[in-house]
Structure formats: structure tokens, C-alpha cells
Design a protein around this motif. Structure first.
Motif, mmCIF file in Angstrom:
data_model
loop_
_atom_site.group_PDB
_atom_site.id
_atom_site.type_symbol
_atom_site.label_atom_id
_atom_site.label_comp_id
_atom_site.label_asym_id
_atom_site.label_seq_id
_atom_site.Cartn_x
_atom_site.Cartn_y
_atom_site.Cartn_z
ATOM 1 N N ALA A 120 -64.352 77.197 7.105
ATOM 2 C CA ALA A 120 -62.946 77.390 6.510
ATOM 3 C C ALA A 120 -62.632 77.003 5.309
ATOM 4 O O ALA A 120 -61.606 77.257 3.963
ATOM 5 N N ALA A 121 -62.605 75.671 5.036
ATOM 6 C CA ALA A 121 -62.708 75.020 3.712
ATOM 7 C C ALA A 121 -63.616 75.632 2.598
ATOM 8 O O ALA A 121 -63.074 76.034 1.494
ATOM 9 N N ALA A 122 -64.369 76.580 2.594
ATOM 10 C CA ALA A 122 -65.771 76.566 1.623
ATOM 11 C C ALA A 122 -64.796 78.321 1.103
ATOM 12 O O ALA A 122 -65.104 78.761 0.014
ATOM 13 N N GLU A 123 -64.647 79.251 2.679
ATOM 14 C CA GLU A 123 -64.050 80.330 2.219
ATOM 15 C C GLU A 123 -62.533 80.202 1.707
ATOM 16 O O GLU A 123 -62.537 81.271 0.840
ATOM 17 N N ILE A 124 -62.235 78.790 1.643
ATOM 18 C CA ILE A 124 -60.467 78.603 0.287
ATOM 19 C C ILE A 124 -60.871 78.352 -0.997
ATOM 20 O O ILE A 124 -60.467 77.924 -1.685
ATOM 21 N N GLU A 125 -63.035 77.040 -0.991
ATOM 22 C CA GLU A 125 -63.276 76.551 -2.199
ATOM 23 C C GLU A 125 -62.172 75.518 -2.164
ATOM 24 O O GLU A 125 -62.031 75.536 -3.455
ATOM 25 N N ALA A 126 -62.312 75.357 -1.099
ATOM 26 C CA ALA A 126 -61.260 73.766 -1.335
ATOM 27 C C ALA A 126 -62.775 73.063 -2.349
ATOM 28 O O ALA A 126 -63.507 73.126 -2.093
ATOM 29 N N SER A 127 -61.756 71.551 -3.062
ATOM 30 C CA SER A 127 -62.771 70.902 -3.485
ATOM 31 C C SER A 127 -63.265 69.511 -2.652
ATOM 32 O O SER A 127 -62.389 69.508 -1.527
ATOM 33 N N GLY A 128 -63.827 68.686 -3.706
ATOM 34 C CA GLY A 128 -64.200 67.708 -2.639
ATOM 35 C C GLY A 128 -63.310 66.986 -2.343
ATOM 36 O O GLY A 128 -63.111 65.703 -1.405
ATOM 37 N N ASN A 129 -61.732 66.788 -2.674
ATOM 38 C CA ASN A 129 -60.787 65.651 -2.665
ATOM 39 C C ASN A 129 -59.835 66.505 -1.640
ATOM 40 O O ASN A 129 -59.031 65.909 -1.429
ATOM 41 N N TRP A 130 -60.640 67.509 -1.247
ATOM 42 C CA TRP A 130 -59.434 67.836 -0.030
ATOM 43 C C TRP A 130 -60.090 67.903 1.540
ATOM 44 O O TRP A 130 -61.324 68.444 1.464
ATOM 45 N N ASP A 131 -60.176 66.916 2.489
ATOM 46 C CA ASP A 131 -60.688 66.965 3.023
ATOM 47 C C ASP A 131 -59.660 67.636 4.432
ATOM 48 O O ASP A 131 -58.596 67.799 5.155
ATOM 49 N N TRP A 132 -61.024 68.198 5.406
ATOM 50 C CA TRP A 132 -60.579 69.314 6.334
ATOM 51 C C TRP A 132 -60.903 68.172 8.037
ATOM 52 O O TRP A 132 -61.770 68.114 8.297
ATOM 53 N N LEU A 133 -59.908 67.443 8.331
ATOM 54 C CA LEU A 133 -60.505 67.232 9.583
ATOM 55 C C LEU A 133 -60.064 67.265 11.191
ATOM 56 O O LEU A 133 -58.670 68.226 11.429
ATOM 57 N N VAL A 134 -60.740 66.830 12.287
ATOM 58 C CA VAL A 134 -60.155 67.167 13.712
ATOM 59 C C VAL A 134 -60.225 65.911 14.667
ATOM 60 O O VAL A 134 -61.678 64.712 13.838
ATOM 61 N N ALA A 135 -59.282 65.393 15.444
ATOM 62 C CA ALA A 135 -59.547 64.756 16.491
ATOM 63 C C ALA A 135 -59.513 65.305 17.882
ATOM 64 O O ALA A 135 -60.112 66.782 17.472
ATOM 65 N N SER A 136 -60.261 64.448 18.928
ATOM 66 C CA SER A 136 -60.570 64.985 19.591
ATOM 67 C C SER A 136 -59.207 65.215 20.596
ATOM 68 O O SER A 136 -58.497 65.307 19.832
ATOM 69 N N ARG A 137 -60.254 66.425 21.552
ATOM 70 C CA ARG A 137 -59.056 66.754 22.672
ATOM 71 C C ARG A 137 -57.694 66.084 23.186
ATOM 72 O O ARG A 137 -56.375 66.492 23.015
ATOM 73 N N ALA A 138 -58.299 65.108 23.152
ATOM 74 C CA ALA A 138 -57.239 64.148 23.870
ATOM 75 C C ALA A 138 -56.358 63.303 23.300
ATOM 76 O O ALA A 138 -55.325 62.993 23.090
ATOM 77 N N ASP A 139 -57.450 63.275 21.783
ATOM 78 C CA ASP A 139 -56.043 62.044 20.516
ATOM 79 C C ASP A 139 -54.797 62.791 19.782
ATOM 80 O O ASP A 139 -54.401 62.455 19.623
ATOM 81 N N THR A 140 -55.503 64.441 19.969
ATOM 82 C CA THR A 140 -54.782 65.392 19.322
ATOM 83 C C THR A 140 -53.652 65.377 19.051
ATOM 84 O O THR A 140 -52.576 64.713 18.530
ATOM 85 N N PRO A 141 -52.821 65.340 20.860
ATOM 86 C CA PRO A 141 -51.199 65.698 20.663
ATOM 87 C C PRO A 141 -51.107 64.049 20.029
ATOM 88 O O PRO A 141 -49.870 63.470 19.881
ATOM 89 N N VAL A 142 -51.893 62.387 20.596
ATOM 90 C CA VAL A 142 -51.476 61.727 20.333
ATOM 91 C C VAL A 142 -50.638 61.091 18.302
ATOM 92 O O VAL A 142 -50.063 60.941 18.592
ATOM 93 N N LEU A 143 -52.308 62.011 18.515
ATOM 94 C CA LEU A 143 -52.181 61.805 16.545
ATOM 95 C C LEU A 143 -50.919 62.766 15.760
ATOM 96 O O LEU A 143 -50.200 61.962 15.335
ATOM 97 N N LEU A 144 -50.698 64.063 16.759
ATOM 98 C CA LEU A 144 -49.755 64.839 15.800
ATOM 99 C C LEU A 144 -47.957 64.278 16.203
ATOM 100 O O LEU A 144 -47.271 64.011 15.805
ATOM 101 N N SER A 145 -48.180 63.925 17.529
ATOM 102 C CA SER A 145 -47.058 63.521 17.576
ATOM 103 C C SER A 145 -46.347 62.261 17.219
ATOM 104 O O SER A 145 -45.036 61.708 16.457
ATOM 105 N N ALA A 146 -47.653 61.112 16.088
ATOM 106 C CA ALA A 146 -47.373 60.376 15.693
ATOM 107 C C ALA A 146 -46.744 60.676 14.211
ATOM 108 O O ALA A 146 -46.209 59.445 13.567
#
Length: 192
Positions: A120-146
């Protein structure tokens, strides 16, 4: 420099637009801006290179960050979010731009892997200054809530951006479709 939403959409690759589910030009929208303090947990997140580190560890000393929330299978507001972030990314390449780090955080750890985010980052030609991240399934709800995001199905997530820095914990919550130039100017006020 003020740009219409139609221009934002024109800058996205055709493949990204095909996922939007809309075949009409969108009209510019206003955005809402509120300031708040966030205490973020150091939840591990994995980037497109497969490297995992705690979110706060990774960005605690990064200075200003602009965080967006996306998922690669999104057919609605993610197209707009990516378009806004793409314009900010392009503006950050200009001389005199503030030191702003861009972050796209997946709300869908069930389908988004480092590989799908890299595509997805390559399709949009994101620069190296733009990080694309994912947390684990268990941690994502906690992180999003924060981050103050409501739990629910990924399809119901809102177009929200957070602009601030982790060291102070002060963030601006931006809902809707912000002007990329205004995001850059707001970041100038945060930069050390």
C-alpha cells in the motif's frame, strides 16, 4: 497553497481510487481541531520492513508526528486520509519544511501485515519519512483506545489525524479533511 479535494484525489494512483467505492468528485470539507494530552502505552508495532519496536520507544524522541489510521482493504474514508497524507508527505520534501514524521497505523491487524502495508505504501509512493505500522491483534484495541478511538468494526473507523509529539503528550486531534498546508504550519509550532 490551498488545494481542492479533487486535486487530492487526482494525485492518488488509479488502484487506490478504485477502492474508494465512489465515482464522483468529492467536495472540500471542513476539519475540526481540538487539543488534548495523550498518555500512550509502549505497545509493540511492526513496520513494513518487519521491524518491531514499542510505539513510544520508536517515536518518543522523533519530534512532531502526524498519525493517521487506515487499513488496506478500506473502500471509503482511507482514500481521503491517504490523499491528505500524500500531499503532506510531498510538502515535507520542500526546503524549510518542519521535521514532521508521518505515521499510518493500521486498524486491521487481522488482514494488514507488514507486506500488505508495504504494498500500500509503494502504491501511493510514500517517502521514507512515512511509516506504515501494525500492532498485534491483541494490542491493536488497546493502542487505538489510548489514541481515543472508539472500538468497533474496522469499517466504522473515522477519518482522524493526531498531530503532536510523544515527549510532551500534547496532540491536536483533527477530524474530517484538513488542509495539508495547515497541517504543515501547525507542525511548525510543535517543532523544537
Amino acid at each position: 497553497m490551498i488545494r481542492s479535494l479533487a486535486l487530492l484525489l487526482a494525485l492518488l494512483p488509479a488502484a487506490a481510487l478504485a477502492h474508494s467505492g465512489h465515482d464522483h468528485a468529492a467536495a472540500p470539507m471542513e476539519s475540526a481541531l481540538t487539543q488534548e494530552r495523550l498518555l500512550l502505552p509502549d505497545i509493540p508495532v511492526t513496520d513494513t520492513q518487519g521491524e518491531t519496536a514499542g510505539f513510544v520507544t520508536r517515536y518518543g524522541d522523533a519530534g512532531p508526528v502526524l498519525i493517521s489510521f487506515i487499513y488496506t482493504e478500506c473502500k471509503d474514508n482511507c482514500t481521503m486520509v491517504k490523499a491528505v497524507m500524500k500531499l503532506v508527505d510531498a510538502d515535507l520534501q520542500a526546503p524549510g519544511a518542519p521535521p514532521l514524521r508521518l505515521i499510518a497505523l493500521s486498524v486491521d491487524p487481522w488482514r494488514d501485515t507488514p507486506g500488505t502495508l508495504a504494498t500500500a505504501a509503494a502504491e501511493i509512493e510514500a517517502s521514507g519519512n512515512w511509516d506504515w505500522l501494525v500492532a498485534s491483534r491483541a494490542d491493536t484495541p488497546v493502542l487505538l483506545s489510548a489514541f481515543g478511538l472508539k472500538p468497533g468494526p474496522v469499517e466504522a473507523h473515522e477519518a482522524v489525524y493526531l498531530l503532536g509529539d510523544l515527549r510532551s503528550g500534547t496532540f491536536w486531534r483533527i477530524s474530517g479533511v484538513p488542509d495539508p498546508a495547515q497541517l504543515i504550519e501547525q507542525a511548525r509550532g510543535i517543532a523544537p
